[in-house]
Each structure stands twice: as C-alpha cells, then as structure tokens.
Design a protein around this motif. Structure first.
Motif, PDB file in Angstrom:
ATOM      1  N   GLN A  20      -6.717  14.540  37.979  1.00  0.00           N
ATOM      2  CA  GLN A  20      -6.808  13.556  36.884  1.00  0.00           C
ATOM      3  C   GLN A  20      -8.238  13.394  36.428  1.00  0.00           C
ATOM      4  O   GLN A  20      -8.540  13.412  35.233  1.00  0.00           O
ATOM      5  N   CYS A  21      -9.112  13.208  37.422  1.00  0.00           N
ATOM      6  CA  CYS A  21     -10.525  12.953  37.141  1.00  0.00           C
ATOM      7  C   CYS A  21     -11.143  14.172  36.449  1.00  0.00           C
ATOM      8  O   CYS A  21     -11.836  14.034  35.434  1.00  0.00           O
ATOM      9  N   GLY A  22     -10.841  15.370  36.976  1.00  0.00           N
ATOM     10  CA  GLY A  22     -11.411  16.596  36.423  1.00  0.00           C
ATOM     11  C   GLY A  22     -10.952  16.875  35.002  1.00  0.00           C
ATOM     12  O   GLY A  22     -11.768  17.182  34.131  1.00  0.00           O
ATOM     13  N   PHE A  23      -9.638  16.736  34.759  1.00  0.00           N
ATOM     14  CA  PHE A  23      -9.124  17.021  33.423  1.00  0.00           C
ATOM     15  C   PHE A  23      -9.621  15.984  32.408  1.00  0.00           C
ATOM     16  O   PHE A  23      -9.904  16.328  31.259  1.00  0.00           O
ATOM     17  N   ALA A  24      -9.748  14.721  32.851  1.00  0.00           N
ATOM     18  CA  ALA A  24     -10.283  13.690  31.950  1.00  0.00           C
ATOM     19  C   ALA A  24     -11.722  14.029  31.585  1.00  0.00           C
ATOM     20  O   ALA A  24     -12.115  13.939  30.416  1.00  0.00           O
ATOM     21  N   ALA A  25     -12.508  14.464  32.577  1.00  0.00           N
ATOM     22  CA  ALA A  25     -13.904  14.839  32.320  1.00  0.00           C
ATOM     23  C   ALA A  25     -13.968  16.041  31.387  1.00  0.00           C
ATOM     24  O   ALA A  25     -14.786  16.079  30.456  1.00  0.00           O
ATOM     25  N   ALA A  26     -13.061  17.025  31.596  1.00  0.00           N
ATOM     26  CA  ALA A  26     -13.036  18.217  30.751  1.00  0.00           C
ATOM     27  C   ALA A  26     -12.668  17.856  29.312  1.00  0.00           C
ATOM     28  O   ALA A  26     -13.229  18.412  28.360  1.00  0.00           O
ATOM     29  N   ALA A  27     -11.720  16.908  29.159  1.00  0.00           N
ATOM     30  CA  ALA A  27     -11.323  16.477  27.810  1.00  0.00           C
ATOM     31  C   ALA A  27     -12.502  15.827  27.092  1.00  0.00           C
ATOM     32  O   ALA A  27     -12.738  16.079  25.905  1.00  0.00           O
ATOM     33  N   ILE A  28     -13.261  14.997  27.829  1.00  0.00           N
ATOM     34  CA  ILE A  28     -14.443  14.354  27.236  1.00  0.00           C
ATOM     35  C   ILE A  28     -15.471  15.432  26.870  1.00  0.00           C
ATOM     36  O   ILE A  28     -16.042  15.412  25.773  1.00  0.00           O
ATOM     37  N   GLY A  29     -15.675  16.405  27.794  1.00  0.00           N
ATOM     38  CA  GLY A  29     -16.654  17.468  27.544  1.00  0.00           C
ATOM     39  C   GLY A  29     -16.303  18.281  26.311  1.00  0.00           C
ATOM     40  O   GLY A  29     -17.154  18.532  25.449  1.00  0.00           O
ATOM     41  N   ALA A  30     -15.011  18.675  26.196  1.00  0.00           N
ATOM     42  CA  ALA A  30     -14.583  19.487  25.054  1.00  0.00           C
ATOM     43  C   ALA A  30     -14.748  18.710  23.752  1.00  0.00           C
ATOM     44  O   ALA A  30     -15.145  19.275  22.731  1.00  0.00           O
ATOM     45  N   MET A  31     -14.450  17.385  23.818  1.00  0.00           N
ATOM     46  CA  MET A  31     -14.547  16.590  22.593  1.00  0.00           C
ATOM     47  C   MET A  31     -16.000  16.386  22.172  1.00  0.00           C
ATOM     48  O   MET A  31     -16.339  16.534  20.992  1.00  0.00           O
ATOM     49  N   THR A  32     -16.857  16.060  23.122  1.00  0.00           N
ATOM     50  CA  THR A  32     -18.262  15.792  22.765  1.00  0.00           C
ATOM     51  C   THR A  32     -18.980  17.081  22.344  1.00  0.00           C
ATOM     52  O   THR A  32     -20.000  16.999  21.650  1.00  0.00           O
ATOM     53  N   ILE A  47     -12.067   9.560  23.832  1.00  0.00           N
ATOM     54  CA  ILE A  47     -13.187   9.598  24.782  1.00  0.00           C
ATOM     55  C   ILE A  47     -13.232   8.320  25.617  1.00  0.00           C
ATOM     56  O   ILE A  47     -13.394   8.375  26.848  1.00  0.00           O
ATOM     57  N   ALA A  48     -13.045   7.164  24.969  1.00  0.00           N
ATOM     58  CA  ALA A  48     -13.065   5.886  25.687  1.00  0.00           C
ATOM     59  C   ALA A  48     -11.959   5.844  26.735  1.00  0.00           C
ATOM     60  O   ALA A  48     -12.185   5.481  27.900  1.00  0.00           O
ATOM     61  N   SER A  49     -10.740   6.245  26.325  1.00  0.00           N
ATOM     62  CA  SER A  49      -9.594   6.198  27.230  1.00  0.00           C
ATOM     63  C   SER A  49      -9.762   7.161  28.398  1.00  0.00           C
ATOM     64  O   SER A  49      -9.471   6.812  29.548  1.00  0.00           O
ATOM     65  N   MET A  50     -10.256   8.378  28.101  1.00  0.00           N
ATOM     66  CA  MET A  50     -10.442   9.367  29.168  1.00  0.00           C
ATOM     67  C   MET A  50     -11.575   8.944  30.108  1.00  0.00           C
ATOM     68  O   MET A  50     -11.523   9.222  31.309  1.00  0.00           O
ATOM     69  N   GLY A  51     -12.588   8.271  29.566  1.00  0.00           N
ATOM     70  CA  GLY A  51     -13.687   7.771  30.407  1.00  0.00           C
ATOM     71  C   GLY A  51     -13.183   6.739  31.408  1.00  0.00           C
ATOM     72  O   GLY A  51     -13.487   6.799  32.614  1.00  0.00           O
TER      73      GLY A  51
END
Lengths: 169, 169
Positions: A20-32, A47-51
């Motif tokens: 969960q933590c890794g995929f959320a971080a990856a989603a933030i990384g891809a978006m930013t 980004i807020a929700s995944m953070g």
C-alpha cells in the motif's frame, strides 16, 4: 481464531501494508513527475489522498514489524484495538471503529483514483487531447491513476480482512 | 435486537430505499436532459451505475413494502438472508454476503459520482469552460453529480446500517 492472509501482525499483513505504502508513493511520484499537474484539482486531490494513505500504511507497517519482532499475536481483538484507541474504551466498539476507519480510508482513495481517472479518460479517449503536439503528460497521468487503483485495491483487501476478522470474532 | 433507523422492513428503511431510487432517477434525468452528455465516458458510466442502483433500490423497496404489509419482522437475520439468497446456505455467511453486496453497490455509485465530479470540476473550475458562449450544459452536469452523491450517501447509510445489524447479531 483462524489466521487470515493479511491479518495484523502477520508477514502477509506486513507485505500488504508495505505494498500500500509503496504503490501510494509511486502514484505520487508518477503524478509529480508530470508537468502541469498542479492546475488540475483532481490530480492535486489524488496526491493529497495518496500522501495520507502512505502515512497511514507506513504507521500500520511499523506496528506489524513491531508485532512480528515481539512475537505478539495481534489477531487477538484486544491487542488489535490497542493500536488505534486506548484501553478504556469498549473492545467491540474499538473493532468496529477500526473497520470503519479502514473503510473510510479505502473510500477516500477510491474517490481520488476515480476522479483522476475521469479526467484522464476524458483527455485520452473522449477529447483525444493526448497527441504529441499538445505537450500533455498523459502517460504520467495514466500511470499515476493505475498505481492509485492498485493502492486502493490493496487497502480494500486490508479492510475486508479486518471486516472478516471482526465478523468471525 | 434493538431497532436501527433504516433496518429492512421498517418505515425508515422503506423511506431510505425510496430516497435512493428517487435520487438515482433524478440524477439520470438531469444527465440525460443535458445535450451532448453521451460523448463523455464518465457521464455514460454515471447513467449506467445510477440505473443499476435504481433497479436494486426499487427491488429492496418492494420487499420492504411486502414486509410491512405482512407485518413480518425482517430484522430477524434469517429473514433478512431470505431476501437475497436461498435457505439452504449458511445464515451467517448470507448476512456477510448481503453486507458485502451493499458495499459493492455503494462503491460503484461512489466511483461513478467521483469520475463525473472530476470531469465537472475540470470544466467548471480548472479550464473555466462553463462560459455561456461554450454552449456546455454545465449546470445539468453539476446537478446530476450532486444528485449522484446524495444517492451514494443514502446507499452508504443503508450499507452501514446492515453492517451494524450484522455486527450486533
């Protein structure tokens, strides 16, 4: 009590939380990494929700590691309750609180993923805006939305496992 | 068993089901009244999801009416189970099935409302496309999304009531 895959304090549970933590971080990384994402409300919300999800999952993963190290059986509902609220509260109430809390987190992630997916589908399919000459970072947006959906799926699994544990108590 | 607001076979439950059905129908009506909605994937999905929700809620409302007429106590978990799956299955399993089924319906409605909301916010706020000269039916889209969120809220209440009934059995 039978052991369910993804229960608190098990190796599978820890893997789930790390996922969960890794995929959320990856989603933030891809978006930013996508230029101009900040002008879209849906993407900022993602980004807020995944953070939030990343922090919450990281906390749960730390507790799982602690539990595995101390060899405590966290499937005991009393100990599960201790993670979130203090001892003085009614135990059955605590279990329900945890499950509902997880359902709310899962809901927020689903809402973020879906609103971003709505925008991405609009651009990529309905309006056909993703041509090279438009200079839109469509690919990054798409990857981020897919990662957000995977994150939601993992949270939904966690939430359902907690629900089954509660229901089988 | 204590009586919860919105339980199956109560007047409040019937009101909840009629509300779900009515708001889902209103969301479909508002969306189909907007010209050009069919070129947006998210809006088509909203209509499909709200249509499914309307049928499901209508079915539940009919069962509530039947239960009220026959004065049956549908809060009895055995009778609740009879509504969805047949008698031969394990009763506790049936209750979990109903709750999870409601959660899936609630999830689909939330996904539809959020993806449409993503598109509406993009048009109305981020791109400022809702000026009169653009001839977009933004107002209808907004009303439809708000109605879809109200529908989701009512389904979420139904789903949570079922969860509490199951948890208190």
């Amino acid at each position: 009590m039978k052991e369910l895959v993804g229960s608190p304090g098990t190796v599978s549970g820890l893997m789930l939380r790390i996922g969960q933590c890794g995929f959320a971080a990856a989603a933030i990384g891809a978006m930013t990494s996508a230029a101009g994402f900040s002008s879209y409300t849906a993407f900022c919300y993602l980004i807020a929700s995944m953070g939030l999800q990343m922090l919450w999952s990281f906390g749960l993963a730390c507790l799982d590691i602690y539990a595995l190290r101390r060899k405590r059986d966290l499937q005991n509902p009393v100990l599960v309750s201790l993670f979130v609220v203090d001892l003085t509260l009614d135990n059955n109430w605590c279990n329900k609180f945890i499950v509902q809390n997880m359902q709310v987190t899962a809901m927020l992630s689903l809402a973020a993923a879906c609103s971003s997916a709505g925008v991405v589908v609009l651009y990529a399919k309905d309006l056909n805006f993703c041509r090279p000459q438009n200079n839109l970072a469509c690919h990054s947006f798409e990857v981020s939305v897919i990662l957000a959906f995977i994150t939601w799926l993992l949270i939904a699994v966690s939430s359902h496992v907690m629900f089954w544990i509660l229901a089988s108590v």
